[in-house]
Design an enzyme around this catalytic site. Structure first.
Site, PDB file in Angstrom:
ATOM      1  N   CYS A  42      11.376 -10.693  -5.929  1.00  0.00           N
ATOM      2  CA  CYS A  42      10.838  -9.422  -6.426  1.00  0.00           C
ATOM      3  C   CYS A  42      11.145  -9.222  -7.899  1.00  0.00           C
ATOM      4  O   CYS A  42      10.257  -8.914  -8.693  1.00  0.00           O
ATOM      5  CB  CYS A  42      11.390  -8.264  -5.598  1.00  0.00           C
ATOM      6  SG  CYS A  42      10.823  -6.676  -6.202  1.00  0.00           S
ATOM      7  N   CYS A  47       7.339  -8.745  -7.626  1.00  0.00           N
ATOM      8  CA  CYS A  47       6.918  -7.352  -7.841  1.00  0.00           C
ATOM      9  C   CYS A  47       7.094  -6.859  -9.276  1.00  0.00           C
ATOM     10  O   CYS A  47       6.185  -6.239  -9.838  1.00  0.00           O
ATOM     11  CB  CYS A  47       7.709  -6.386  -6.964  1.00  0.00           C
ATOM     12  SG  CYS A  47       8.350  -7.065  -5.453  1.00  0.00           S
ATOM     13  N   LYS A  50       5.094  -8.821 -12.017  1.00  0.00           N
ATOM     14  CA  LYS A  50       3.689  -8.588 -11.657  1.00  0.00           C
ATOM     15  C   LYS A  50       3.240  -7.205 -12.117  1.00  0.00           C
ATOM     16  O   LYS A  50       2.198  -7.051 -12.743  1.00  0.00           O
ATOM     17  CB  LYS A  50       3.533  -8.755 -10.130  1.00  0.00           C
ATOM     18  CG  LYS A  50       2.178  -8.482  -9.535  1.00  0.00           C
ATOM     19  CD  LYS A  50       1.878  -7.044  -9.192  1.00  0.00           C
ATOM     20  CE  LYS A  50       2.896  -6.330  -8.369  1.00  0.00           C
ATOM     21  NZ  LYS A  50       2.932  -6.675  -6.961  1.00  0.00           N
ATOM     22  N   TYR A 176      -2.485 -10.098  -0.847  1.00  0.00           N
ATOM     23  CA  TYR A 176      -1.908  -9.263  -1.900  1.00  0.00           C
ATOM     24  C   TYR A 176      -1.884 -10.006  -3.245  1.00  0.00           C
ATOM     25  O   TYR A 176      -2.322  -9.494  -4.260  1.00  0.00           O
ATOM     26  CB  TYR A 176      -0.440  -8.960  -1.588  1.00  0.00           C
ATOM     27  CG  TYR A 176      -0.135  -7.892  -0.593  1.00  0.00           C
ATOM     28  CD1 TYR A 176       0.347  -6.655  -1.011  1.00  0.00           C
ATOM     29  CD2 TYR A 176      -0.245  -8.116   0.772  1.00  0.00           C
ATOM     30  CE1 TYR A 176       0.707  -5.671  -0.107  1.00  0.00           C
ATOM     31  CE2 TYR A 176       0.109  -7.140   1.684  1.00  0.00           C
ATOM     32  CZ  TYR A 176       0.582  -5.923   1.249  1.00  0.00           C
ATOM     33  OH  TYR A 176       0.930  -4.960   2.145  1.00  0.00           O
ATOM     34  N   GLU A 180      -4.073  -9.204  -6.620  1.00  0.00           N
ATOM     35  CA  GLU A 180      -3.361  -8.654  -7.781  1.00  0.00           C
ATOM     36  C   GLU A 180      -3.553  -9.529  -9.015  1.00  0.00           C
ATOM     37  O   GLU A 180      -3.809  -9.029 -10.116  1.00  0.00           O
ATOM     38  CB  GLU A 180      -1.876  -8.486  -7.444  1.00  0.00           C
ATOM     39  CG  GLU A 180      -1.664  -7.394  -6.403  1.00  0.00           C
ATOM     40  CD  GLU A 180      -0.220  -7.164  -5.998  1.00  0.00           C
ATOM     41  OE1 GLU A 180       0.060  -6.109  -5.422  1.00  0.00           O
ATOM     42  OE2 GLU A 180       0.635  -8.034  -6.249  1.00  0.00           O
ATOM     43  N   HIS A 434      -4.760  20.646  -7.376  1.00  0.00           N
ATOM     44  CA  HIS A 434      -6.093  20.523  -7.966  1.00  0.00           C
ATOM     45  C   HIS A 434      -6.049  20.478  -9.479  1.00  0.00           C
ATOM     46  O   HIS A 434      -5.300  21.255 -10.080  1.00  0.00           O
ATOM     47  CB  HIS A 434      -6.950  21.715  -7.511  1.00  0.00           C
ATOM     48  CG  HIS A 434      -8.375  21.602  -7.938  1.00  0.00           C
ATOM     49  ND1 HIS A 434      -9.235  20.687  -7.376  1.00  0.00           N
ATOM     50  CD2 HIS A 434      -9.064  22.265  -8.906  1.00  0.00           C
ATOM     51  CE1 HIS A 434     -10.420  20.805  -7.962  1.00  0.00           C
ATOM     52  NE2 HIS A 434     -10.343  21.748  -8.884  1.00  0.00           N
ATOM     53  N   GLU A 439      -5.521  15.384  -3.490  1.00  0.00           N
ATOM     54  CA  GLU A 439      -5.864  16.586  -2.712  1.00  0.00           C
ATOM     55  C   GLU A 439      -6.848  16.262  -1.585  1.00  0.00           C
ATOM     56  O   GLU A 439      -6.926  17.002  -0.598  1.00  0.00           O
ATOM     57  CB  GLU A 439      -6.394  17.705  -3.608  1.00  0.00           C
ATOM     58  CG  GLU A 439      -7.763  17.458  -4.192  1.00  0.00           C
ATOM     59  CD  GLU A 439      -8.217  18.587  -5.122  1.00  0.00           C
ATOM     60  OE1 GLU A 439      -8.115  19.756  -4.726  1.00  0.00           O
ATOM     61  OE2 GLU A 439      -8.663  18.289  -6.249  1.00  0.00           O
TER      62      GLU A 439
HETATM   63  P1  NDP Z   1      -0.950 -13.421   2.276  1.00  0.00           P
HETATM   64  O1  NDP Z   1      -0.518 -14.054   3.536  1.00  0.00           O
HETATM   65  O2  NDP Z   1      -1.026 -11.966   2.160  1.00  0.00           O
HETATM   66  O3  NDP Z   1      -2.368 -14.018   1.863  1.00  0.00           O
HETATM   67  C1  NDP Z   1      -2.633 -15.387   1.851  1.00  0.00           C
HETATM   68  C2  NDP Z   1      -4.098 -15.576   1.579  1.00  0.00           C
HETATM   69  O4  NDP Z   1      -4.383 -16.946   1.393  1.00  0.00           O
HETATM   70  C3  NDP Z   1      -4.969 -15.090   2.721  1.00  0.00           C
HETATM   71  O5  NDP Z   1      -6.118 -14.522   2.171  1.00  0.00           O
HETATM   72  C4  NDP Z   1      -5.274 -16.386   3.458  1.00  0.00           C
HETATM   73  O6  NDP Z   1      -6.497 -16.355   4.134  1.00  0.00           O
HETATM   74  C5  NDP Z   1      -5.365 -17.362   2.328  1.00  0.00           C
HETATM   75  N1  NDP Z   1      -5.041 -18.741   2.703  1.00  0.00           N
HETATM   76  C6  NDP Z   1      -4.002 -19.183   3.439  1.00  0.00           C
HETATM   77  N2  NDP Z   1      -4.037 -20.533   3.529  1.00  0.00           N
HETATM   78  C7  NDP Z   1      -5.127 -20.931   2.852  1.00  0.00           C
HETATM   79  C8  NDP Z   1      -5.702 -22.188   2.581  1.00  0.00           C
HETATM   80  N3  NDP Z   1      -5.153 -23.318   3.038  1.00  0.00           N
HETATM   81  N4  NDP Z   1      -6.822 -22.240   1.846  1.00  0.00           N
HETATM   82  C9  NDP Z   1      -7.386 -21.103   1.371  1.00  0.00           C
HETATM   83  N5  NDP Z   1      -6.893 -19.879   1.590  1.00  0.00           N
HETATM   84  C10 NDP Z   1      -5.765 -19.792   2.314  1.00  0.00           C
HETATM   85  O7  NDP Z   1       0.016 -14.067   1.199  1.00  0.00           O
HETATM   86  P2  NDP Z   1       0.306 -13.748  -0.289  1.00  0.00           P
HETATM   87  O8  NDP Z   1       0.724 -15.075  -0.817  1.00  0.00           O
HETATM   88  O9  NDP Z   1      -0.798 -13.032  -0.975  1.00  0.00           O
HETATM   89  O10 NDP Z   1       1.534 -12.764  -0.211  1.00  0.00           O
HETATM   90  C11 NDP Z   1       2.654 -13.012   0.638  1.00  0.00           C
HETATM   91  C12 NDP Z   1       3.294 -11.724   1.052  1.00  0.00           C
HETATM   92  O11 NDP Z   1       4.016 -11.186  -0.028  1.00  0.00           O
HETATM   93  C13 NDP Z   1       2.311 -10.638   1.444  1.00  0.00           C
HETATM   94  O12 NDP Z   1       1.904 -10.734   2.764  1.00  0.00           O
HETATM   95  C14 NDP Z   1       3.097  -9.391   1.180  1.00  0.00           C
HETATM   96  O13 NDP Z   1       3.829  -9.049   2.316  1.00  0.00           O
HETATM   97  C15 NDP Z   1       4.003  -9.774   0.045  1.00  0.00           C
HETATM   98  N6  NDP Z   1       3.514  -9.205  -1.226  1.00  0.00           N
HETATM   99  C16 NDP Z   1       3.487  -7.857  -1.385  1.00  0.00           C
HETATM  100  C17 NDP Z   1       3.023  -7.280  -2.541  1.00  0.00           C
HETATM  101  C18 NDP Z   1       2.986  -5.803  -2.680  1.00  0.00           C
HETATM  102  O14 NDP Z   1       3.653  -5.125  -1.941  1.00  0.00           O
HETATM  103  N7  NDP Z   1       2.210  -5.248  -3.605  1.00  0.00           N
HETATM  104  C19 NDP Z   1       2.567  -8.096  -3.664  1.00  0.00           C
HETATM  105  C20 NDP Z   1       2.625  -9.502  -3.391  1.00  0.00           C
HETATM  106  C21 NDP Z   1       3.080 -10.019  -2.213  1.00  0.00           C
HETATM  107  P3  NDP Z   1      -6.663 -15.716   5.622  1.00  0.00           P
HETATM  108  O15 NDP Z   1      -6.827 -14.251   5.432  1.00  0.00           O
HETATM  109  O16 NDP Z   1      -7.896 -16.383   6.140  1.00  0.00           O
HETATM  110  O17 NDP Z   1      -5.432 -16.100   6.374  1.00  0.00           O
END
Ligand code: NDP
Length: 451
Positions: A42, A47, A50, A176, A180, A434, A439
């Site tokens: 983080c 976080c 980012k 996510y 982002e 408002h 709201e």
């Molecule tokens: P996520 O698991 O959220 O997303 C991974 C993405 O990659 C999905 O869209 C998935 O598709 C896709 N994917 C997985 N494998 C492949 C592949 N082999 N080829 C192509 N696409 C693929 O992971 P993130 O890495 O984005 O984030 C990890 C975690 O970190 C999040 O779940 C969250 O909990 C945390 N996080 C939180 C944030 C916040 O609070 N603002 C910011 C950043 C991270 P599919 O949907 O089909 O599985």
């Protein structure tokens, strides 16, 4: 038996630092091992940096909007190097604060990679230390798919340290991190193509939110391709050539894979001493964060419950109070508010409509899709969205979803209402602020009836 420590924490991220600090304040003698920098994902490469990059990237739109409010803004230019240098300075400052937290709480820090030798022994370098309890808080690592040329791609880790701001970027993934970073690079002026293998980005979110955000980011210039994936990458003298799985070829300067994260348990020695792991390598834990070896606990991303910093912190606190305090209890994973720092932001707490229908049967839906006041002068096309999901039987609000400016700030307070099991009638009885986007949450009266 006498141990060197009451608690040995492996991993100095949010969960590990909080657990060690609270355990120490409850009288435990605590040590920690960290192989990289204290602060964890983080603070060091997640976080915090980012969000600084999100702030930076949003200025481009702010400069454009300023004209309608009477400002003359000279053509703005951006220095990626300045941004990265300032961001790094801030991360160093936070890293130092984390060191002070450990020092001030008498947590002994060992720099190096730790492995577990037996249920009471941890090895760092060539030294072994014994502890009554061991806490695994090693977090997670980006997963890069295996495909030809993947060595030319970056993950979010490297995105924070690029020498130059790429002119063209391909972002792979729809979660996510992908959403982002697509927004960050787009705001900073890159041509961004986002490839998502499924039907709609942000799988698991409320489907209205998924579609609404997808439309918004496309309006802002992100070229989103669904049902699309990278198949191979070739480096030429001038660019990267990315072949998609349908045979199309795109040229780009950088390709970022945000394709999920894997719990960091490889080579820790856990399985050999009886700590069971899930298929993806996550430590299997009870709601009290206890592993299958009763003096070994795990918190945070390494357990693959909810991969969010405040959740890891909460799990770390619950662990410390259970083991060293007099307030035993499970970590609470219900109604956790979260935000995606996309542009515009998404704030969400509680259930999606689909999950609410599955859990409660009959639900009432309230939603509003509107032009935020700021856009009235700018002529901008950004819209905002608010949705409430109510259990029809009890009138309790079970899900709130917002897409729009400051959604992250708004959803935090809405989280309190959901934690208190507030009813729709109580939302309605609350006076709105408002004029504000928020709201809408207390002024929605008409149930949405599907056409
Ligand atoms: P996520 O698991 O959220 O997303 C991974 C993405 O990659 C999905 O869209 C998935 O598709 C896709 N994917 C997985 N494998 C492949 C592949 N082999 N080829 C192509 N696409 C693929 O992971 P993130 O890495 O984005 O984030 C990890 C975690 O970190 C999040 O779940 C969250 O909990 C945390 N996080 C939180 C944030 C916040 O609070 N603002 C910011 C950043 C991270 P599919 O949907 O089909 O599985």
């Amino acid at each position: 038996m006498k141990f060197d420590y009451d608690l040995f924490v492996i991993g100095g991220g949010s969960g590990g630092v909080r657990a060690s600090r609270i355990s120490s304040s409850l009288g435990a003698k605590v040590a920690m091992a960290e192989e990289f920098r204290v602060g964890g994902t983080c603070v060091i490469r997640g976080c915090v940096p980012k969000k600084l990059l999100v702030y930076a990237s949003h200025f481009s739109e702010d400069f454009e909007d300023a004209a309608a409010y009477g400002w003359t803004v000279p053509k703005a230019t951006h220095s990626w190097k300045t941004l990265i240098a300032n961001k790094d300075k801030e991360i160093d400052r936070l890293n130092n604060i984390y060191h002070s937290i450990l020092d001030n709480n008498n947590v002994e820090l060992f720099r190096g990679r730790a492995t577990v030798v037996d249920r009471n022994t941890v090895k760092v370098g060539d030294k072994e230390y014994t502890a009554k309890y061991i806490l695994i808080a090693t977090g997670g690592t980006p997963v890069m798919p295996e495909l030809p040329g993947i060595e030319h791609a970056i993950s979010s880790n490297e995105a924070f340290h690029l020498d130059e701001m790429p002119k063209r970027v391909i972002v792979v993934g729809g979660g996510y991190i992908a959403v982002e970073f697509a927004g960050i690079f787009n705001g900073l002026g890159a041509e961004v193509t986002q490839l998502y293998r499924g039907t709609q980005i942000l799988r698991g979110f409320d489907s209205d939110v998924q579609h609404f955000l997808a439309a918004e980011i496309q309006k802002k210039g992100i070229d989103l391709h669904t049902h699309a994936n990278a198949a191979s990458i070739e480096k030429t003298n001038s660019c990267l050539k990315v072949t998609l799985d349908d045979g199309d070829v795109l040229e780009t300067d950088a390709i970022l894979f945000a394709t999920g994260r894997r719990p960091n348990t490889k080579g820790l020695g856990l399985e050999a001493i009886g700590v069971e792991l899930k298929e993806n390598g996550a430590v299997k834990v009870t709601p009290q964060s206890q592993s299958t070896v009763d003096n070994i606990y795990a918190v945070g991303d390494v357990t693959d419950r909810i991969a969010l910093t405040p959740v890891a912190i909460h799990e770390g606190m619950a662990f410390a109070e259970t083991v060293f305090g007099d307030r035993p209890g499970a970590a609470d994973h219900e109604n956790v508010p979260s935000a995606v720092f996309s542009q515009p932001q998404v704030g969400t707490v509680g259930l999606s409509e689909a999950d609410a229908r599955e859990k409660y049967g009959k639900v009432d839906i309230y939603k509003s899709d509107f032009r935020p006041m700021k856009q009235t002068l700018t002529g901008g096309t950004e819209r905002a969205f608010v949705k409430l999901i109510v259990d029809a039987k009890s009138d309790i609000v079970v899900g709130v979803h917002i897409v729009g400016a400051d959604a992250a700030e708004i959803i935090q307070s809405v989280g309190i209402a959901l934690k208190c099991k507030a009813t729709k009638a109580q939302f309605d009885a609350t006076i709105g602020v408002h004029p504000s986007l928020a709201e809408e949450i207390v002024t929605l009266r008409e149930k949405f009836v599907a056409a």
